[in-house]
Design a protein around this motif. Structure first.
Motif, PDB file in Angstrom:
ATOM      1  N   SER A   1      36.687  11.268 -10.754  1.00 43.05           N
ATOM      2  CA  SER A   1      37.513  10.941 -11.921  1.00 43.05           C
ATOM      3  C   SER A   1      36.825   9.884 -12.783  1.00 43.05           C
ATOM      4  N   THR A   2      36.133   8.932 -12.147  1.00 41.85           N
ATOM      5  CA  THR A   2      35.395   7.909 -12.901  1.00 41.85           C
ATOM      6  C   THR A   2      34.248   8.535 -13.686  1.00 41.85           C
ATOM      7  N   MET A   3      33.580   9.499 -13.076  1.00 44.06           N
ATOM      8  CA  MET A   3      32.495  10.181 -13.778  1.00 44.06           C
ATOM      9  C   MET A   3      33.028  10.948 -14.987  1.00 44.06           C
ATOM     10  N   VAL A   4      34.185  11.585 -14.832  1.00 45.88           N
ATOM     11  CA  VAL A   4      34.776  12.333 -15.949  1.00 45.88           C
ATOM     12  C   VAL A   4      35.136  11.374 -17.083  1.00 45.88           C
ATOM     13  N   TRP A   5      35.802  10.255 -16.744  1.00 44.09           N
ATOM     14  CA  TRP A   5      36.197   9.300 -17.784  1.00 44.09           C
ATOM     15  C   TRP A   5      34.954   8.705 -18.453  1.00 44.09           C
ATOM     16  N   GLY A   6      33.952   8.334 -17.642  1.00 46.99           N
ATOM     17  CA  GLY A   6      32.736   7.773 -18.219  1.00 46.99           C
ATOM     18  C   GLY A   6      32.017   8.763 -19.116  1.00 46.99           C
ATOM     19  N   ALA A   7      32.027  10.045 -18.737  1.00 45.86           N
ATOM     20  CA  ALA A   7      31.386  11.057 -19.582  1.00 45.86           C
ATOM     21  C   ALA A   7      32.135  11.224 -20.895  1.00 45.86           C
ATOM     22  N   LEU A   8      33.457  11.181 -20.849  1.00 46.27           N
ATOM     23  CA  LEU A   8      34.248  11.339 -22.076  1.00 46.27           C
ATOM     24  C   LEU A   8      34.078  10.152 -23.011  1.00 46.27           C
ATOM     25  N   THR A   9      33.851   8.957 -22.446  1.00 47.82           N
ATOM     26  CA  THR A   9      33.690   7.753 -23.272  1.00 47.82           C
ATOM     27  C   THR A   9      32.233   7.426 -23.550  1.00 47.82           C
ATOM     28  N   GLY A  10      31.299   8.196 -22.973  1.00 50.90           N
ATOM     29  CA  GLY A  10      29.875   8.009 -23.253  1.00 50.90           C
ATOM     30  C   GLY A  10      29.277   6.777 -22.623  1.00 50.90           C
ATOM     31  N   SER A  11      29.742   6.396 -21.439  1.00 53.45           N
ATOM     32  CA  SER A  11      29.224   5.201 -20.769  1.00 53.45           C
ATOM     33  C   SER A  11      28.484   5.610 -19.505  1.00 53.45           C
TER      34      SER A  11
ATOM     35  N   SER B   1      36.748   9.797 -30.569  1.00 49.73           N
ATOM     36  CA  SER B   1      37.774   8.752 -30.656  1.00 49.73           C
ATOM     37  C   SER B   1      37.820   7.871 -29.412  1.00 49.73           C
ATOM     38  N   MET B   2      37.116   8.277 -28.337  1.00 51.25           N
ATOM     39  CA  MET B   2      37.088   7.492 -27.106  1.00 51.25           C
ATOM     40  C   MET B   2      35.714   6.897 -26.841  1.00 51.25           C
ATOM     41  N   ASP B   3      34.788   7.031 -27.777  1.00 49.20           N
ATOM     42  CA  ASP B   3      33.415   6.561 -27.600  1.00 49.20           C
ATOM     43  C   ASP B   3      33.412   5.048 -27.391  1.00 49.20           C
ATOM     44  N   THR B   4      32.975   4.618 -26.209  1.00 50.72           N
ATOM     45  CA  THR B   4      33.053   3.194 -25.867  1.00 50.72           C
ATOM     46  C   THR B   4      32.102   2.341 -26.695  1.00 50.72           C
ATOM     47  N   PHE B   5      31.064   2.930 -27.291  1.00 48.21           N
ATOM     48  CA  PHE B   5      30.114   2.168 -28.108  1.00 48.21           C
ATOM     49  C   PHE B   5      30.479   2.195 -29.590  1.00 48.21           C
ATOM     50  N   SER B   6      31.622   2.756 -29.882  1.00 47.03           N
ATOM     51  CA  SER B   6      32.081   2.802 -31.270  1.00 47.03           C
ATOM     52  C   SER B   6      33.191   1.773 -31.473  1.00 47.03           C
ATOM     53  N   ASP B   7      33.088   0.973 -32.544  1.00 40.35           N
ATOM     54  CA  ASP B   7      34.095  -0.052 -32.829  1.00 40.35           C
ATOM     55  C   ASP B   7      35.440   0.571 -33.182  1.00 40.35           C
ATOM     56  N   THR B   8      35.429   1.790 -33.696  1.00 38.50           N
ATOM     57  CA  THR B   8      36.685   2.424 -34.127  1.00 38.50           C
ATOM     58  C   THR B   8      37.473   3.007 -32.954  1.00 38.50           C
ATOM     59  N   SER B   9      36.868   3.034 -31.758  1.00 37.05           N
ATOM     60  CA  SER B   9      37.567   3.646 -30.623  1.00 37.05           C
ATOM     61  C   SER B   9      38.534   2.693 -29.939  1.00 37.05           C
ATOM     62  N   GLN B  10      38.383   1.392 -30.167  1.00 36.27           N
ATOM     63  CA  GLN B  10      39.220   0.427 -29.449  1.00 36.27           C
ATOM     64  C   GLN B  10      40.712   0.599 -29.734  1.00 36.27           C
TER      65      GLN B  10
END
Length: 601
Positions: A363-373, A393-402
């Protein structure tokens, strides 16, 4: 689910007491309820059993897991062996402390060489006085010229010397004075040798006692069995030639109990437990909810008999919380790989924990893949396969995703808390109180829309007004309804309104607390990025730099993963056991189902 229980009253003849207890113990399904005013059996016997059990448990705790126990081939008393092991261990610890003190004294005294302190005392009778000092070499010139001194030893910048005079009192000397030893160096050496020999003998005996773990375990089980047997005997109530015993039995086992009652000629009465009775809880896990059992065992909580078994929802939300808090696909892969190798190479892997770790890591791998981390490295997310899995919209390196992730946290909280109230609606129906529970359900969603305004500056949705109005009407009108009429219940609700307002504020706090999922997940990502930057700043140009950079990466990400695991305990479990459980009215007041049975071998 929590297994339904039957209250059992068992009647038999007073002369069959021992036979009844032995037969009942063989069934292994009867949870004995001691009578409220039962007299304790012989306190001396009970205290002795408890003392022996504590002693054996202490001894077993001293035995390393790697030591292989010898099989029981004799009638040695495990309690005696446990007492000897505890005694020898304390004696060994005392000897080790004494040896350390003697070694320190020997090293300190070795500076002065071999001499007998008694000879120094005899010189005083002849008006020869010797005192020992230490000082820095450059300070030695401060010694008065009329005082005789002899340098005994030099260590670095320090000088150890003796001052010899023929009179007392001696004039003050501006150096650190060292007390005259009480024993000679040779005497200290003999004492050290004796202590070491004694310690070696004790350690050999301790190693022998380590192999007696099975004898100790056998005695521990015997003590437990005897204590349980005496407690069961004490729970029997005598009425002339009849004795009876009360307790609880899972409804699914009552057939087995009836069969044994027919064989033993017992009288038996089966009833449903009363509403005020403290009934033991036996949680039945499905193949799916069994995955969450290690977490519940770690927390050490148990729902009450009449409370809701939330293991299913707990497993779903805990898995989601774990993925969001760790939040990195690379870390998920590390957990997956570690779990796989442990399961394959460990001779006795934790069978209950391994499937859960597989689920959490995936599940962590799935979430990390969806957020690009991926290990906090932004460049890795640009690989075609990894980039295709990212939800913008979930990209962890994007400021607009927060804002989106924060909103998602509140939505998850609203779903979980409203699920709790849905369950309470089902539990309350068809009583009219289910309408009040429906009101609390609508209140959760009204608070959700309010939180969006307060935290995310989003406009208040018209749906929020409808939820708030419905919640207020249902809670006030039906929150305190009883059998004495609608208007009296309404009056009670109006009087209780100030307390309800405090509860509403508490619900707002509960929902806002779900933002911790975003905050902790973001901190995990930022710590990973920080360690990556440190390693890249060191560089990989030279072999030493590469070694240092790799060391920073391994150490930094290991620490970050450890901090994430701690955050799971603090935040992931808390949201289930506190916030969610409070809305489910779970007080964790359960008494474990502990049937009277044969001791484990």
């Amino acid at each position: 689910m929590i297994e339904p229980m039957k209250k059992v009253t068992l009647l038999t003849g007073a002369s069959w007491e021992d036979e009844t207890l032995k037969a009942l113990r063989e069934t292994g399904i009867f949870h004995i309820r001691p009578p409220e005013n039962a007299e304790l059996f012989d306190v001396t016997v009970k205290n002795r059993l408890w003392d022996n059990m504590l002693l054996i448990q202490e001894a077993l705790g001293l035995i390393p897991q790697a030591v292989k126990a010898k099989p029981c081939k004799g009638d040695e008393d495990g309690t005696v062996l446990a007492r000897e092991l505890c005694s020898k261990t304390k004696e060994a610890s005392s000897l080790e402390a004494q040896i350390q003190e003697l070694e320190k004294a020997y090293e300190d005294q070795k500076i002065w060489g071999q001499f007998d302190p008694h000879d120094i005392d005899q010189l005083k009778d002849h008006s020869i006085f010797i005192r020992l000092f230490k000082a820095r070499k450059k300070e030695l010139g401060q010694l008065p010229a009329d005082i005789a001194s002899v340098v005994i030893h030099t260590r670095g910048a320090m000088v150890y010397f003796a001052v010899v005079t023929c009179h007392e009192p001696l004039c003050p000397i501006p150096f650190h004075e060292i007390s005259m030893p009480e024993q000679s160096l040779s005497h200290l050496a003999r004492m050290l040798e004796q202590k070491r020999e004694a310690l070696e003998t004790i350690q050999k005996r301790i190693l022998e006692l380590y192999g007696a773990a099975q004898y100790m375990t056998r005695s521990l089980n015997e003590c437990k069995a005897l204590l349980a047997y005496e407690n069961a005997r004490n729970a029997m109530v005598r009425r002339g030639d009849i004795i009876y015993l009360q307790g609880y039995c899972p409804a699914c086992f009552t057939g087995k109990l009836k069969e044994r009652a027919d064989i033993e000629k017992w009288g038996i009465v089966l009833e449903n437990p009363g509403p005020e009775e403290t009934v033991p809880s036996l949680v039945r896990y499905s193949k799916l909810t069994h995955l969450f059992r290690p977490v519940m065992a770690f927390i050490g909580v148990l729902p009450g008999y009449r409370e809701y078994d939330a293991n299913g929802p707990f497993l779903f939300f805990f898995t989601l919380f774990f993925a969001m808090i760790i939040g990195d696909a690379g870390y998920g892969f590390m957990i997956l790989a570690a779990t796989f190798f442990h399961a394959k190479r460990s001779p006795a892997p934790h069978k209950d924990l391994i499937p859960l770790l597989y689920l959490l890591s995936l599940s962590t791998m799935v979430w990390g893949a969806l957020t690009g981390s991926w290990f906090g490295v932004e460049a890795l997310r640009n690989f075609p396969l990894f980039k295709a899995m990212i939800i913008p919209s979930m990209d962890t390196f994007s400021d607009t995703s927060q804002p989106f992730i924060i909103h998602l946290c509140f939505l998850i909280g609203a779903v979980q808390l409203s699920f709790a109230h849905c369950q309470r609606i089902l539990n309350t129906f068809p009583h009219i109180g289910f309408l009040a529970e429906t009101g609390w359900f609508f209140l959760i969603w009204a608070i959700y829309f309010i939180v969006r305004v307060l935290v995310l500056n989003q406009p208040f949705s018209p749906l929020g007004y409808y939820c708030l109005i419905a919640a207020l009407c249902l809670i006030i009108c039906f929150g305190q309804q009883k059998e004495d009429g609608f208007f009296k219940g309404l009056a009670r609700s109006v009087v209780r309104l100030p307390l309800d307002i405090i509860t509403w504020i508490g619900n707002l706090s509960d929902l806002v607390s779900y933002v911790r999922l975003f905050a902790v997940g973001m901190s995990t990502k930022e710590v990973a990025v920080a360690f990556n930057n440190m390693a890249f700043n060191i560089g990989f140009d030279t072999l030493p730099a590469m070694f240092a950079a790799v060391l920073v990466l391994l150490g930094g990400h290991s620490v970050n993963l450890l901090l994430g695991a701690m955050a799971i305990l603090v935040h992931g479990i808390r949201l289930n056991v506190l916030e969610f459980s409070k809305h489910l009215s779970i007080e964790w007041s359960g008494v474990p189902y502990d049937p009277f049975r044969e001791p484990e071998p």
